[in-house]
Scaffold this motif. Structure first.
Motif, PDB file in Angstrom:
ATOM      1  N   PRO A   4       9.210  12.683   4.517  1.00  0.00           N
ATOM      2  CA  PRO A   4       9.783  11.340   4.413  1.00  0.00           C
ATOM      3  C   PRO A   4      10.180  11.059   2.965  1.00  0.00           C
ATOM      4  O   PRO A   4       9.591  11.619   2.036  1.00  0.00           O
ATOM      5  N   ASP A   5      11.177  10.203   2.759  1.00  0.00           N
ATOM      6  CA  ASP A   5      11.691   9.973   1.409  1.00  0.00           C
ATOM      7  C   ASP A   5      10.805   9.037   0.577  1.00  0.00           C
ATOM      8  O   ASP A   5      10.873   9.023  -0.634  1.00  0.00           O
ATOM      9  N   TRP A   6      10.040   8.208   1.250  1.00  0.00           N
ATOM     10  CA  TRP A   6       9.276   7.180   0.541  1.00  0.00           C
ATOM     11  C   TRP A   6       7.852   7.126   1.057  1.00  0.00           C
ATOM     12  O   TRP A   6       7.584   7.539   2.168  1.00  0.00           O
ATOM     13  N   PHE A   7       6.952   6.583   0.255  1.00  0.00           N
ATOM     14  CA  PHE A   7       5.686   6.137   0.834  1.00  0.00           C
ATOM     15  C   PHE A   7       5.430   4.715   0.365  1.00  0.00           C
ATOM     16  O   PHE A   7       6.044   4.235  -0.590  1.00  0.00           O
ATOM     17  N   GLN A   8       4.590   4.043   1.087  1.00  0.00           N
ATOM     18  CA  GLN A   8       4.261   2.672   0.700  1.00  0.00           C
ATOM     19  C   GLN A   8       2.768   2.533   0.481  1.00  0.00           C
ATOM     20  O   GLN A   8       1.974   3.210   1.139  1.00  0.00           O
ATOM     21  N   ILE A   9       2.424   1.688  -0.487  1.00  0.00           N
ATOM     22  CA  ILE A   9       1.013   1.345  -0.698  1.00  0.00           C
ATOM     23  C   ILE A   9       0.847  -0.109  -0.298  1.00  0.00           C
ATOM     24  O   ILE A   9       1.611  -0.968  -0.758  1.00  0.00           O
ATOM     25  N   ARG A  10      -0.107  -0.348   0.559  1.00  0.00           N
ATOM     26  CA  ARG A  10      -0.377  -1.713   1.006  1.00  0.00           C
ATOM     27  C   ARG A  10      -1.730  -2.112   0.418  1.00  0.00           C
ATOM     28  O   ARG A  10      -2.717  -1.399   0.621  1.00  0.00           O
ATOM     29  N   ALA A  42       4.068  -1.987  -1.820  1.00  0.00           N
ATOM     30  CA  ALA A  42       4.923  -1.419  -2.870  1.00  0.00           C
ATOM     31  C   ALA A  42       5.470  -0.090  -2.392  1.00  0.00           C
ATOM     32  O   ALA A  42       4.768   0.687  -1.742  1.00  0.00           O
ATOM     33  N   PHE A  43       6.736   0.164  -2.720  1.00  0.00           N
ATOM     34  CA  PHE A  43       7.411   1.379  -2.256  1.00  0.00           C
ATOM     35  C   PHE A  43       7.588   2.359  -3.415  1.00  0.00           C
ATOM     36  O   PHE A  43       7.962   1.959  -4.529  1.00  0.00           O
ATOM     37  N   PHE A  44       7.318   3.621  -3.127  1.00  0.00           N
ATOM     38  CA  PHE A  44       7.445   4.682  -4.146  1.00  0.00           C
ATOM     39  C   PHE A  44       8.243   5.851  -3.583  1.00  0.00           C
ATOM     40  O   PHE A  44       8.097   6.189  -2.399  1.00  0.00           O
ATOM     41  N   PRO A  45       9.055   6.523  -4.429  1.00  0.00           N
ATOM     42  CA  PRO A  45       9.697   7.738  -3.953  1.00  0.00           C
ATOM     43  C   PRO A  45       8.640   8.803  -3.716  1.00  0.00           C
ATOM     44  O   PRO A  45       7.621   8.843  -4.413  1.00  0.00           O
TER      45      PRO A  45
END
Ligand SMILES: C[S@@+](CC[C@H](N)C(=O)[O-])C[C@H]1O[C@@H](n2cnc3c(N)ncnc32)[C@H](O)[C@@H]1O
Length: 289
Positions: A4-10, A42-45
């Protein structure tokens, strides 16, 4: 398997820690943050190591807890997301917002009817900071509105999306120089300045403030962070015209004494005004000849 291109931290947060955590996540390289009622996403590559990121964020949250913020434990969740999810998720969170008496910021893809006494800034922030939703940007625009009453020569250090340069242009600034160390931000700012027809009298480039050592300005705008501000204070002072103003934000209230002590060492800068919004502080300093 396709990564996947991104991951998110919640992260579950309290209202008082929301901005500090969001700011930290931006510093870690987040491309965008959604501030929800009790949490930040927050979204990160996906090029960043998720386990290292988790450790760093947890250590930061521990520090905040030591400082007295009431953060829950077991509050952090990392998930991978597809590129198209990121775009639509993030766009959903960017809504038109009034950021000062005179200014509304709206994304380019939203329609808005506004009164004739309001300036509307249209924005496609891409990966740059400065949608107008952050308290520090609002502090800066509110000061700018009050201190830019006649055409002046402006320096916008750390322009991000270009939001302050665009606001200054709409307030009829004279010449504006806008810089940012991040070339991605400069590209976003260039596009946003074009969208807002704010290109006349504007010089925009990627670089450090030290590139401008002899050019005098009436107003220097710097929404950065404590470390960059402390490092650049003498330079900002040298760049100000006689009786020019330096407008600063990006400083947490808890850092304000340290920054004030640094002002005091510069005998020709007088602290003129300060404003607190959420946990952030903004200063207006005036040069005394
Ligand atoms: C908090 S954002 C401010 C964006 C916008 N001016 C606003 O008020 O919303 C700070 C910006 O400063 C840039 N920056 C950080 N250090 C810098 C430096 N030493 N010189 C120029 N720009 C810098 C960052 O890349 C970032 O875009």
């Amino acid at each position: 398997m396709i990564m996947p291109d991104w991951f998110q931290i919640r992260i579950r947060v309290t209202l008082d820690s929301m901005d500090a955590v969001a700011n930290y996540l931006f510093e870690l390289g987040s491309c965008g943050c959604q501030e929800l009622e009790n949490e930040i996403v927050a979204f990160f590559p996906n090029q960043v190591s998720k386990s290292e990121m988790k450790e760093e964020v947890e250590a930061y949250l521990d520090n905040l807890r030591d400082l007295g913020f009431k953060l829950a434990t077991n509050h952090l969740e990392i998930t991978e997301i597809a590129d198209r999810d990121w775009n639509s998720e993030w766009k959903k969170s960017f809504k038109p917002i009034r950021i000062s008496e005179k200014f509304i910021v709206k994304p380019t893809w939203e329609k808005l009817d506004s009164s004739s006494d309001t300036f509307v800034i249209e924005m496609d922030p891409k990966q740059a900071f400065g949608t107008g939703h952050h308290a520090t940007t609002q502090i800066m625009v509110q000061f700018l509105e009050r201190y830019l009453t006649s055409p002046k020569r402006i320096l916008d250090v750390g322009t991000g999306t270009g939001i302050l340069a665009i606001a200054a242009h709409k307030l009829n600034a004279g010449d504006i120089v806008a810089i940012d160390v991040d070339p991605v931000a400069v590209d976003a700012a260039r596009e946003n300045c074009q969208i807002n027809s704010a290109t006349s009298g504007l010089l925009l480039f990627a670089g450090e403030v030290s590139a401008l050592s002899t050019y005098p300005f009436d107003l220097v705008l710097a929404n950065l962070n404590k470390l960059v501000i402390l490092r650049s204070l003498t330079l900002f002072n040298n760049l100000l015209n006689q009786r020019g103003h330096l407008i600063l934000s990006g400083i947490l209230v808890e850092e304000s004494n340290e920054v004030k002590e640094a002002f005091l060492k510069l005998s020709d800068l007088e602290l003129f005004e300060e404003v607190i919004k959420e946990e952030w502080i903004g200063f207006v300093l005036k040069k005394n000849p």
